[in-house]
Write a protein that holds these residues in place. Sequence first.
Motif, PDB file in Angstrom:
ATOM      1  N   ALA A  39       0.886  -1.159   0.000  1.00 59.80           N
ATOM      2  CA  ALA A  39       0.000   0.000   0.000  1.00 59.80           C
ATOM      3  C   ALA A  39       0.922   1.207   0.000  1.00 59.80           C
ATOM      4  N   HIS A  40       0.664   2.154  -0.891  1.00 65.02           N
ATOM      5  CA  HIS A  40       1.601   3.254  -1.109  1.00 65.02           C
ATOM      6  C   HIS A  40       0.817   4.524  -1.415  1.00 65.02           C
ATOM      7  N   PHE A  41       1.245   5.626  -0.847  1.00 70.20           N
ATOM      8  CA  PHE A  41       0.598   6.919  -1.037  1.00 70.20           C
ATOM      9  C   PHE A  41       1.629   7.898  -1.592  1.00 70.20           C
ATOM     10  N   PHE A  42       1.314   8.559  -2.703  1.00 63.11           N
ATOM     11  CA  PHE A  42       2.225   9.488  -3.358  1.00 63.11           C
ATOM     12  C   PHE A  42       1.599  10.882  -3.396  1.00 63.11           C
ATOM     13  N   ILE A  43       2.365  11.881  -2.978  1.00 65.61           N
ATOM     14  CA  ILE A  43       1.935  13.269  -3.054  1.00 65.61           C
ATOM     15  C   ILE A  43       2.824  13.936  -4.104  1.00 65.61           C
ATOM     16  N   ARG A  44       2.190  14.472  -5.140  1.00 63.67           N
ATOM     17  CA  ARG A  44       2.934  15.008  -6.283  1.00 63.67           C
ATOM     18  C   ARG A  44       2.808  16.525  -6.350  1.00 63.67           C
TER      19      ARG A  44
ATOM     20  N   PHE B  79      -2.778  13.649  -5.414  1.00 69.05           N
ATOM     21  CA  PHE B  79      -2.155  12.483  -4.809  1.00 69.05           C
ATOM     22  C   PHE B  79      -2.580  11.204  -5.517  1.00 69.05           C
ATOM     23  N   THR B  80      -1.794  10.156  -5.297  1.00 71.02           N
ATOM     24  CA  THR B  80      -2.092   8.838  -5.848  1.00 71.02           C
ATOM     25  C   THR B  80      -2.020   7.823  -4.725  1.00 71.02           C
TER      26      THR B  80
ATOM     27  N   VAL C 289       9.049   0.576  -5.655  1.00 70.83           N
ATOM     28  CA  VAL C 289       9.200   1.654  -4.678  1.00 70.83           C
ATOM     29  C   VAL C 289       8.689   2.974  -5.223  1.00 70.83           C
ATOM     30  N   THR C 290       8.875   3.223  -6.520  1.00 74.97           N
ATOM     31  CA  THR C 290       8.470   4.489  -7.128  1.00 74.97           C
ATOM     32  C   THR C 290       7.219   4.311  -7.980  1.00 74.97           C
ATOM     33  N   ASN C 291       6.360   5.315  -7.944  1.00 77.64           N
ATOM     34  CA  ASN C 291       5.155   5.312  -8.762  1.00 77.64           C
ATOM     35  C   ASN C 291       5.436   5.903 -10.139  1.00 77.64           C
TER      36      ASN C 291
ATOM     37  N   TYR D  15       7.959  14.588  -6.099  1.00 78.13           N
ATOM     38  CA  TYR D  15       6.901  13.905  -5.368  1.00 78.13           C
ATOM     39  C   TYR D  15       7.484  13.187  -4.171  1.00 78.13           C
ATOM     40  N   THR D  16       6.646  12.979  -3.190  1.00 77.12           N
ATOM     41  CA  THR D  16       7.043  12.258  -1.991  1.00 77.12           C
ATOM     42  C   THR D  16       6.155  11.036  -1.864  1.00 77.12           C
TER      43      THR D  16
END
Length: 169
Positions: free
Chosen positions: A64-69, A74-75, A87-89, A132-133
């Motif tokens: 489960a992964h949350f990305f803030i761009r 967000f994704t 590891v990276t979206n 992005y984080t």
Amino acid sequence: MGLLQVNKETVTSNTSSVSLTGITDNEVYQIHCTGVTPGTDNVYFKLRVLESGTPNTTSNYDKAHFFIRANSTFTDLHNENQDSFTVTNHTHGTAGSETGNFIFNIYNAFDSNSNTLISVNGANRDSGGNLYTSTGMVIFTSDSSVNGVQFFYHSGDINQAEFTLYKVV
């Protein structure tokens, strides 16, 4: 609480993967990855666990992964039964400062009666130059003794990076 360095690998030219071993007990371990840069454009950074120094390629990685761009919304991603942890979206590339920086915390790795849990926090610049984080968790769903991790790009090589494994003491 502090960190005791266990292993370190510095990449200064193309290499297909980096393996860090040294997990020898059930304590918490941490990995710092800095300046991770590919040798090939538009590639995803990945991780696998090592059992007796050998990468496990079975479909036992759930995430489960949350990305803030910076350039978009967000994704929120989740996957089950993968053969590695992406590891990276977004992809990294070879132009400018398209790199990744990550901190992984590893739990229950050496316990052969438990799943291995790995949390990750990252700060990246993708192949489009966007910041992005990310924060997330992967569960290696096989009860086995894990003694390290392997990092690689889904295609091509790692061109530059520093990988350091610490034991949390």
